[in-house]
Write a protein that holds these residues in place. Structure first.
Motif, mmCIF file in Angstrom:
data_model
loop_
_atom_site.group_PDB
_atom_site.id
_atom_site.type_symbol
_atom_site.label_atom_id
_atom_site.label_comp_id
_atom_site.label_asym_id
_atom_site.label_seq_id
_atom_site.Cartn_x
_atom_site.Cartn_y
_atom_site.Cartn_z
ATOM 1 N N GLY A 1 -74.966 30.424 -3.146
ATOM 2 C CA GLY A 1 -75.241 30.927 -4.396
ATOM 3 C C GLY A 1 -74.383 31.731 -5.242
ATOM 4 O O GLY A 1 -74.208 31.485 -6.489
ATOM 5 N N MET A 2 -73.662 32.594 -4.553
ATOM 6 C CA MET A 2 -72.771 33.411 -5.348
ATOM 7 C C MET A 2 -71.507 32.602 -5.689
ATOM 8 O O MET A 2 -71.139 32.799 -6.850
ATOM 9 C CB MET A 2 -72.216 34.555 -4.358
ATOM 10 C CG MET A 2 -71.080 35.224 -4.891
ATOM 11 S SD MET A 2 -71.929 36.280 -6.395
ATOM 12 C CE MET A 2 -73.141 37.173 -5.606
ATOM 13 N N PHE A 3 -71.040 31.580 -4.901
ATOM 14 C CA PHE A 3 -70.074 30.628 -5.241
ATOM 15 C C PHE A 3 -70.321 29.812 -6.530
ATOM 16 O O PHE A 3 -69.723 29.740 -7.637
ATOM 17 C CB PHE A 3 -69.492 29.738 -4.018
ATOM 18 C CG PHE A 3 -68.592 28.725 -4.409
ATOM 19 C CD1 PHE A 3 -67.196 28.927 -4.233
ATOM 20 C CD2 PHE A 3 -68.935 27.305 -4.929
ATOM 21 C CE1 PHE A 3 -66.419 28.009 -4.451
ATOM 22 C CE2 PHE A 3 -67.918 26.459 -5.270
ATOM 23 C CZ PHE A 3 -66.706 26.734 -4.933
ATOM 24 N N SER A 4 -71.715 29.518 -6.548
ATOM 25 C CA SER A 4 -72.164 28.600 -7.871
ATOM 26 C C SER A 4 -72.278 29.426 -9.054
ATOM 27 O O SER A 4 -71.786 29.028 -10.063
ATOM 28 C CB SER A 4 -73.639 28.012 -7.355
ATOM 29 O OG SER A 4 -73.667 27.052 -6.376
ATOM 30 N N ALA A 5 -72.509 30.907 -8.859
ATOM 31 C CA ALA A 5 -72.717 31.707 -9.860
ATOM 32 C C ALA A 5 -71.358 31.892 -10.533
ATOM 33 O O ALA A 5 -71.108 31.953 -11.790
ATOM 34 C CB ALA A 5 -73.366 33.021 -9.591
ATOM 35 N N VAL A 6 -70.313 32.294 -9.800
ATOM 36 C CA VAL A 6 -68.946 32.421 -9.995
ATOM 37 C C VAL A 6 -68.404 30.951 -10.830
ATOM 38 O O VAL A 6 -67.931 31.205 -12.036
ATOM 39 C CB VAL A 6 -68.034 32.671 -8.969
ATOM 40 C CG1 VAL A 6 -66.662 32.898 -9.557
ATOM 41 C CG2 VAL A 6 -68.588 34.048 -8.452
ATOM 42 N N THR B 1 -77.579 33.368 -8.312
ATOM 43 C CA THR B 1 -77.145 34.529 -7.432
ATOM 44 C C THR B 1 -78.236 35.042 -6.645
ATOM 45 O O THR B 1 -78.341 35.355 -5.475
ATOM 46 C CB THR B 1 -76.640 35.672 -8.434
ATOM 47 O OG1 THR B 1 -75.443 35.073 -9.168
ATOM 48 C CG2 THR B 1 -76.209 36.934 -7.664
ATOM 49 N N GLY B 2 -79.625 34.979 -7.383
ATOM 50 C CA GLY B 2 -80.941 35.388 -6.742
ATOM 51 C C GLY B 2 -81.665 34.569 -5.794
ATOM 52 O O GLY B 2 -82.303 35.065 -4.754
ATOM 53 N N SER B 3 -81.619 33.239 -6.004
ATOM 54 C CA SER B 3 -82.342 32.196 -5.301
ATOM 55 C C SER B 3 -82.389 32.333 -3.857
ATOM 56 O O SER B 3 -83.418 32.208 -3.303
ATOM 57 C CB SER B 3 -82.120 31.048 -6.057
ATOM 58 O OG SER B 3 -80.728 30.487 -5.586
ATOM 59 N N PRO B 4 -81.175 32.672 -3.309
ATOM 60 C CA PRO B 4 -80.879 32.391 -1.844
ATOM 61 C C PRO B 4 -81.741 33.560 -1.160
ATOM 62 O O PRO B 4 -81.920 33.506 -0.013
ATOM 63 C CB PRO B 4 -79.311 32.644 -1.629
ATOM 64 C CG PRO B 4 -79.013 32.150 -2.914
ATOM 65 C CD PRO B 4 -79.893 32.462 -3.889
ATOM 66 N N HIS B 5 -82.021 34.612 -1.971
ATOM 67 C CA HIS B 5 -82.738 36.040 -1.170
ATOM 68 C C HIS B 5 -84.037 35.976 -1.254
ATOM 69 O O HIS B 5 -84.742 36.988 -0.807
ATOM 70 C CB HIS B 5 -82.034 36.984 -1.872
ATOM 71 C CG HIS B 5 -80.427 37.106 -1.982
ATOM 72 N ND1 HIS B 5 -79.661 37.322 -0.803
ATOM 73 C CD2 HIS B 5 -79.578 36.950 -2.766
ATOM 74 C CE1 HIS B 5 -78.520 37.133 -0.876
ATOM 75 N NE2 HIS B 5 -78.330 36.952 -2.371
ATOM 76 N N MET B 6 -84.793 34.798 -1.967
ATOM 77 C CA MET B 6 -86.140 34.740 -2.221
ATOM 78 C C MET B 6 -86.876 34.132 -0.761
ATOM 79 O O MET B 6 -86.129 33.245 -0.183
ATOM 80 C CB MET B 6 -86.332 33.720 -3.128
ATOM 81 C CG MET B 6 -85.883 34.130 -4.636
ATOM 82 S SD MET B 6 -86.808 35.706 -5.126
ATOM 83 C CE MET B 6 -85.888 36.159 -6.796
ATOM 84 N N ALA C 1 -75.506 31.088 -19.000
ATOM 85 C CA ALA C 1 -75.693 32.611 -18.538
ATOM 86 C C ALA C 1 -77.021 32.955 -17.641
ATOM 87 O O ALA C 1 -76.947 33.509 -16.469
ATOM 88 C CB ALA C 1 -75.780 33.438 -19.742
ATOM 89 N N LEU C 2 -77.851 32.163 -17.884
ATOM 90 C CA LEU C 2 -79.172 32.414 -16.954
ATOM 91 C C LEU C 2 -79.234 31.569 -15.658
ATOM 92 O O LEU C 2 -79.520 32.205 -14.871
ATOM 93 C CB LEU C 2 -80.447 31.647 -17.952
ATOM 94 C CG LEU C 2 -81.061 32.385 -19.150
ATOM 95 C CD1 LEU C 2 -82.113 31.378 -19.579
ATOM 96 C CD2 LEU C 2 -81.527 33.629 -18.813
#
Length: 396
Positions: free
Chosen positions: A361-366, A284-289, A277-278
């Motif tokens: 990142g979104m693909f990985s999160a899903v 999701t957030g890492s690519p936007h840093m 879950a983490l």
């Protein structure tokens, strides 16, 4: 028994270094061979494809052979094909040599997981599994960055060194590891397909492998292009990418060492659930840093979490059936490499066509969210007390 633990650690360290090496070298190899970004990931995918395909054959065959012989042969093939990578003269020759290295790894890595329960006391199996996995983590922490630094002088050097060390390991296995004959002599006559039947017919096994596929798909897709993203986003040279990878690998190493402590605190199922879950949130957030130290710290946490999760899942899979551990381990290896192959292919498309690293990142999160759901409801993650000290005669 310590000598076996050290030997297995070293084998997984070399395989892990070779597996992950191309990711930080990807920008360099892309320039060297004049390859478009959209297909550059196939220099990663060729290795994982070879490993994925041949692991399906290697596992069942190894259950009927002397594991010592299989391990030595696999290491020799791995050494030669990796050395050849250093002599690659084009994109396609690199893909071919990486494919051959993947085939050799398919016969090598699963023998480690299958040999541990055969040579270690029951009370030491979990710890030995964690140490062996920490070899993969240490490869990211030390092997891959060192390879990246060596590549600053010549991209061929890391491949030659890895291949040379693999030759030495083949000699060490021949001299140290005892013969490990089939669990049941009659298994030599059992067809490859029939050895998969206990897994095919088990709902628990099917859901476990599907969740394992999605877990590696999520992590592997990001890993394939994180080096490329670091080069594009922060304009890092290959040696600086290797330095960032040092922190990623240190996270995996740390996670593998604290995995058993986390299980004692949370339980196996809860540790996997909370960790996954983490990961969904972090990917999701890492690519936007936009700050490199923050990105490095975040990926340190991500890979620490992965280092906790992977040994737990592997232990759960290998406990499905004691008599076909080679088949189980190889199918797990094949599943991982299918996921990494698909991830390398998907990463190139997502990066160039669908919004860059944010889409990855979104693909990985899903993928990880789906993996978590299947793990929770598939039943492969049991309390240790349910299977400690015993081994089921069947996967179901």
């Amino acid at each position: 028994m310590l000598r076996f633990t050290i030997l297995f650690f070293c084998i997984m360290f070399m395989i892990g270094t070779d597996t992950f090496l191309v990711s930080p070298l990807l920008p360099t190899l892309q320039d060297q061979f004049g390859v478009d970004t959209g297909i550059a990931g196939w220099m990663i995918g060729a290795y994982t494809l070879g490993s994925a395909i041949f692991a399906l054959i290697a596992g069942p065959l190894s259950d009927g052979w002397n594991r010592r012989f299989v391990l030595v042969s696999g290491l020799l093939g791995f050494a030669v094909s990796t050395i050849l990578c250093g002599f690659a003269f084009s994109f396609w020759s690199m893909c071919l040599f990486r494919f051959l290295a993947g085939i050799s790894a398919a016969f090598t890595a699963p023998q480690v997981w299958a040999s541990i329960p055969a040579v270690m006391p029951a009370s030491k199996i979990s710890k030995a599994m964690g140490v062996a996995f920490s070899g993969l983590a240490a490869a990211q922490a030390l092997g891959v960055p060192i390879g990246s630094w060596l590549a600053a002088s010549s991209w061929s050097v890391p491949f030659w060194i890895i291949g040379g060390v693999a030759l030495l390991l083949a000699v060490a296995v021949y001299g140290m590891l005892p013969n490990i004959h089939p669990h049941e002599p009659q298994r030599n006559t059992v067809s490859i397909f029939r050895r998969y039947m206990p897994l095919i017919t088990s709902g628990k096994a099917r859901s476990g492998y599907l969740a394992y596929l999605l877990l590696h798909l999520g992590s592997g897709t990001t890993m394939a292009f994180v080096g490329k993203w670091l080069a594009d986003r922060f304009e890092l040279p290959v040696e600086s990418i290797g330095t960032v990878m040092l922190f990623l690998g240190f996270g995996s190493l740390l996670g593998s060492f604290i995995s058993s402590a986390v299980v004692k605190k949370l339980g196996q199922a809860s540790a996997v659930a909370v960790g996954t879950a983490l990961l969904v949130l972090f990917y999701t957030g890492s690519p936007h840093m936009a700050n490199l130290p923050v990105v490095t710290a975040l990926y340190l946490i991500i890979f620490t979490t992965l280092g906790i999760i992977f040994p737990l899942v592997m232990e759960a899979l290998t406990s499905l059936n004691a008599s076909i551990r080679g088949t189980i381990s190889s199918l797990a290896n094949s599943t991982m490499n299918v996921a990494n192959t698909l991830g390398a292919w998907a990463a190139g498309i997502l990066y160039t066509q669908f919004g860059g690293f944010g889409a990855i990142g979104m693909f990985s999160a899903v993928s990880l969210a789906l993996s978590l759901g299947i793990f929770l409801f598939g039943g492969v993650l049991q309390r240790k007390s349910e299977h400690a000290g015993q081994e089921s005669p069947s996967a179901s």
